[in-house]
Every structure is written in C-alpha cells, then in structure tokens.
Enzyme design. Structure first.
Site, PDB file in Angstrom:
ATOM      1  N   LYS A   1      43.911  -9.906 -72.722  1.00  0.00           N
ATOM      2  CA  LYS A   1      42.581  -9.780 -73.320  1.00  0.00           C
ATOM      3  C   LYS A   1      42.564  -8.794 -74.485  1.00  0.00           C
ATOM      4  O   LYS A   1      41.690  -8.856 -75.348  1.00  0.00           O
ATOM      5  CB  LYS A   1      41.555  -9.443 -72.262  1.00  0.00           C
ATOM      6  CG  LYS A   1      41.460 -10.589 -71.259  1.00  0.00           C
ATOM      7  CD  LYS A   1      40.197 -10.680 -70.504  1.00  0.00           C
ATOM      8  CE  LYS A   1      40.171 -11.937 -69.645  1.00  0.00           C
ATOM      9  NZ  LYS A   1      41.393 -12.163 -68.830  1.00  0.00           N
TER      10      LYS A   1
HETATM   11  C1  LIG Z   1      41.837 -13.447 -68.385  1.00  0.00           C
HETATM   12  C2  LIG Z   1      43.242 -13.648 -67.905  1.00  0.00           C
HETATM   13  C3  LIG Z   1      43.788 -14.936 -67.708  1.00  0.00           C
HETATM   14  C4  LIG Z   1      42.983 -16.205 -67.904  1.00  0.00           C
HETATM   15  O1  LIG Z   1      42.714 -16.463 -69.250  1.00  0.00           O
HETATM   16  P1  LIG Z   1      41.535 -17.486 -69.649  1.00  0.00           P
HETATM   17  O2  LIG Z   1      41.427 -17.393 -71.105  1.00  0.00           O
HETATM   18  O3  LIG Z   1      40.303 -16.959 -68.937  1.00  0.00           O
HETATM   19  O4  LIG Z   1      41.937 -18.810 -69.137  1.00  0.00           O
HETATM   20  C5  LIG Z   1      45.113 -15.041 -67.305  1.00  0.00           C
HETATM   21  N1  LIG Z   1      45.857 -13.948 -67.060  1.00  0.00           N
HETATM   22  C6  LIG Z   1      45.370 -12.691 -67.228  1.00  0.00           C
HETATM   23  C7  LIG Z   1      46.250 -11.524 -66.930  1.00  0.00           C
HETATM   24  C8  LIG Z   1      44.055 -12.501 -67.664  1.00  0.00           C
HETATM   25  O5  LIG Z   1      43.583 -11.255 -67.819  1.00  0.00           O
END
Ligand SMILES: *Cc1c(COP(=O)(O)O)cnc(C)c1O
Length: 495
Positions: free
Chosen positions: A110
C-alpha cells in the site's frame, strides 16, 4: 481525459477533481472515459529510473496536472523513504519473478500508492481553488492507517487522524502507529472494535453540522481509501516498470507477453495490471489469487459473485475480504461501459449479497483466471520456496505463489512467458506465520524478537522500518470511548 462514474449518474470530472472527490456521489467509482495508450514502447524505456517510467505511465491519465506538477509528486513520493533506488525490484526465484512492492515506509504494497496520494491530493486542491487544509479521517484494523499516516506525515496542507481498536491490533502494529512521526499526524486508540471505529468515522463524514464547523476553521475532511482513482493510477506504473526490467534482463524480447499473478483482496492491485494491459503493455494472462475467502475464485469460475459465506480469518489478513470494491470497475468494462448494468448488479449485491454476469460479459474475462490457496498450501509454499530457492516470502505473496504454480501446472504451455508475481509484503511484517512455515521456534517471543530470530536463521536483512519501530519514541497517547470520537477530533483540530 475526464473521469466518469461506473454508476453513470454523477457528472464527469477532471482527474484532479476525481482525486479530491474519492467516491462518486452516485455511489460509483471514477474510471477514465477511455484507456490511454502507453506514450512510448516499453523498449524505449530501458535504463530509465522508476520515477521516469512512472511519470510516462501516469501522465496520460492525469492530463490536468502539468508535467512539472506530476514530476514533483512522483519525486516526493518515491524517494529515500524506499530502501532501494529500484523502488520496486524484481527477484527471479524458483521459476517465478517476484515483483517486490514492499520497499516503502511500512514494508507493504500500500506504500506504493499511499506515498504519492497525499501529493496528488494537495496538488489537486491547489488546482481547483480549494484553500482548506485537507484532513484525512480513517479507521484502521492495523495496517492501512499506518501506511496512510506514513504517506501524509508532514505533507504541507494536510492532516491525518487515525482511529484504531485499542485491543484489536497487534502490539507491533500499535507500536508502529504510536511512534509515527509528523506534526500533522494523530493516532487515537478507541475503546471498541474495528467496526465501532469505522462507524464512528462514517458518522463524522455524514454529520453536516460538524463538517460545517470544521469548514469554518478552514478544514475539509477527506478519506484515502482504496477506491480513489489517485491510488489506482500509480499502481499501473510498476507493471510497466517490471516489463521494462524484464527486457533489460533479457528475460523478454520486445513485444513478448508476460503473465501476472496478484494476491488479491479489494481487487485494486490486479485491476492496475488490467489497466496496464489495456494501455498496450504485453500482458497475457491475469491470475487472480485468493486465500480461503475465495469469492473471486468462485466468481471467475462460475460468473456468480456471492458474498454470503462465512468470513475466514487467515494468515493473509489484508486479503480477508468478501466485498472487493474495485471489481466494480472491471464489471463496468465487461458490461461494455453500460452503467445501468452496473447499477443493477450493485443493487443486487447490497440487497441479497449475490449477482451474476451474462455470458457475453463472461466472454470478456477470458484473460482472467482465478486461483485459490488454502492455509495449508500457503505454509507449505513458504517452506518450499525457501528450501528450493533460498527466498523468504510472506503469506500474502505465498497465496500468489501458489496461484501462479497451480496456473502453470494447468497450462504448461504458459511457462514460456515469464510469470510475474506481485509480492505484497515483507516477510518481516508477518514473521509469526513465516516462522511457523519454516519451523523456526519462536514461541513466547514478541514480534520484534521473532523478526530477529527469523533473520538470524534465514539470513534476510531486517528493513530499516522495523529498526525504527524498535527504537523510535512513543509520540501518541490518546485514547477515547466510542462516543467520544467526535470530541476527540474537535480537540485535535483545536475547535
Ligand atoms: C491490501 C493488500 C493486498 C490486497 O490488495 P488489493 O489491491 O486490495 O487486492 C494484498 N497483500 C497485502 C500485503 C496487502 O496489504
């Protein structure tokens, strides 16, 4: 380039307006009115730094930003906060190519979007004559709040207030948040659960009188959630950059396709890969990997989206999701951009928890493939990848790794193309599950000691972000009851 709502009722906006707005007022998500094409062929970007590739990919989406503005945002986002100048390096291990998206401030993917969103927002405010300070209000179950704070910390013109359930996050997550730097950051432990925090935040957004009072003080509330187009567009860039790096490494020749597997929750990351493909990047298959909350796996197999099922707690908590909000953007595309068809299905989803797509729509999903991994398979994969390739992956990445392997086993001819797997978190972030998978005895140790033990056994480097949590002083000590959240915000804002 304008942005239209997937529900078709809200008026179209410029990119900067859509970034300021977040969710469309008709409940829809903003999408570009058409897909731009890549401004140059990938082979012409060989040797360019990540920032330059990001600029070329994002510019045709954000046409009301000047090149100078966009460059400024990118340079302030992808800087020394990342622990490698490559920003999103590749690791070719065990027949797969991992795209490491966890070299930022909170060692998870993120950071790729949340490190640039604040700058895109502030620039958008300036462009649209908004002089108010932007105050991000958010509830977190642990990770997103910290990533948002790290992005907004000390960004002029912004503040951020994060609420977390006092007894509902891990000791390490709490320490991460309470040590957060930045004069404009505030963290509040709420005497309640995550739902209480989220409901409290929603109430403040909906409280006209409160918003007015806040507005008089020159402050405007906003959110940083994952449906904001300003989070999606920066994610397109790393798929293009990965393709360019594969060309540089000689693992691909110009024009040849790569396949992509993404461990998926809210469907943002994999949607960015689809956008990259629509821009003309040679991507073959898109493998959507789910954990045991396999709503998307079932959807891709059957054409029915059904959220009515037990919610499973897994070792990949950021993917424990039953409603993948960003899927609405894909539904819009496969419905031939028919907003009425989207409205109908989203109404069904909120009324019954189920919707189906037509055969014609399903035909447009031919490039997508759903896979799923059980908890057992995830732990076994972490062990196997370490044994066979000496590479340590976290449980989210392991869901992707299992998905990629299952896909390649089912379609051996696809092994000719490199398989990129989005690696979404550092193993240090989920040390408990990794220790269990690698049979490292870490019983009775706290999170930091467990990370030390794992690093000692496997030889991986401990990211600076972890060391910082260990040594940084506690800066935030605010706590409140659920019904005191509003007063707490007022106090923090000095109202
Ligand atoms: C948010 C997240 C995901 C999922 O990503 P999306 O864009 O919501 O599909 C996968 N792995 C981690 C570590 C995340 O923080």
């Amino acid at each position: 380039m304008n942005y239209v709502s997937t529900r078709g009722i809200a008026p179209s906006l410029t990119a900067s307006q859509a970034i300021l707005q977040g969710l469309a007022p008709d409940g829809g998500l903003y999408v570009p009115e058409e897909f731009p094409t890549l401004p140059c062929a990938p082979e012409e970007m060989k040797g360019l730094p990540y920032q330059e590739i990001a600029c070329r990919v994002m510019a045709p989406f954000l046409t009301d930003y000047t090149e100078e503005e966009l460059r400024g945002c990118i340079d302030r986002a992808y800087d020394a906060k990342f622990d490698t100048p490559a920003i999103a390096p590749l690791a070719a291990r065990g027949g797969l190519v991992y795209l490491e998206l966890w070299h930022g401030a909170t060692i998870a993917f993120k950071d790729m979007a949340l490190s640039i969103l604040p700058h895109l927002m502030v620039t958008a405010a300036r462009k649209n004559g908004v002089t108010d300070e932007i105050c991000i209000l958010t509830a977190t179950s642990g990770d997103t709040g910290k990533a948002a704070m790290a992005g907004f910390a000390d960004v002029p013109g912004t503040r951020i207030i994060v609420f977390y359930p006092k007894d509902g996050v891990s000791a390490f997550q709490e320490r991460q948040m309470r040590t957060q730097k930045g004069e404009n950051t505030a963290v509040v432990g709420v005497d309640g659960n995550f739902d209480d925090c989220q409901t409290g935040v929603k109430k403040m957004f909906g409280d006209e009188a409160f918003r007015e009072a806040v507005g008089k003080a020159g402050i405007r509330f906003s959110s940083a959630n994952s449906i904001n187009i300003g989070r999606l567009v920066p994610q397109v860039a790393y798929y293009v950059a990965a393709y360019v790096r594969l060309l540089e490494e000689g693992m691909l020749q110009a024009g040849e396709p790569m396949n992509v597997t993404v461990p998926t929750g809210n469907f943002g990351n994999i949607l960015a890969a689809y956008y990259a493909k629509r821009m003309g990047l040679p991507i073959g298959r898109l493998v959507c990997a789910s954990n045991e909350n396999k709503v998307l796996f079932d959807f891709f197999r059957t054409g029915e989206y059904d959220r009515n099922r037990p919610f499973v707690l897994t070792t990949s908590p950021s993917m424990d999701i039953l409603i993948s909000s960003n899927l609405e953007r894909l539904i819009y595309e496969i419905a031939g951009r028919d907003a009425a068809a989207v409205r109908e299905r989203m109404a069904e989803l909120s009324a019954t928890g189920v919707y189906t797509i037509t055969e014609e729509m399903a035909d447009k999903l031919a490039d997508f493939f759903g896979e799923t991994a059980t908890e057992e398979e995830v732990l076994a994969q972490i062990g196997r990848v370490y044994d066979e390739a000496g590479y340590v992956i976290d449980p989210h990445t392991a869901v992707g790794s299992v998905g990629a392997c299952k896909f390649l086993a089912a379609f051996p001819e696809e092994a000719e193309a490199p398989m990129l797997v989005a690696s979404t978190a550092s193993p240090c972030k989920f040390a408990q599950a990794v220790c269990e998978a690698l049979v490292i005895d870490a019983d009775g140790l706290d999170d930091l000691a467990r990370i030390d033990k794992m690093a000692e056994v496997t030889g991986i480097a401990i990211p600076a972000a972890v060391e910082e949590v260990r040594t940084a002083p506690i800066r935030h000590s605010r706590f409140c009851a659920v019904e005191e959240m509003k007063q707490t915000v007022a106090a923090i804002l000095g109202l």
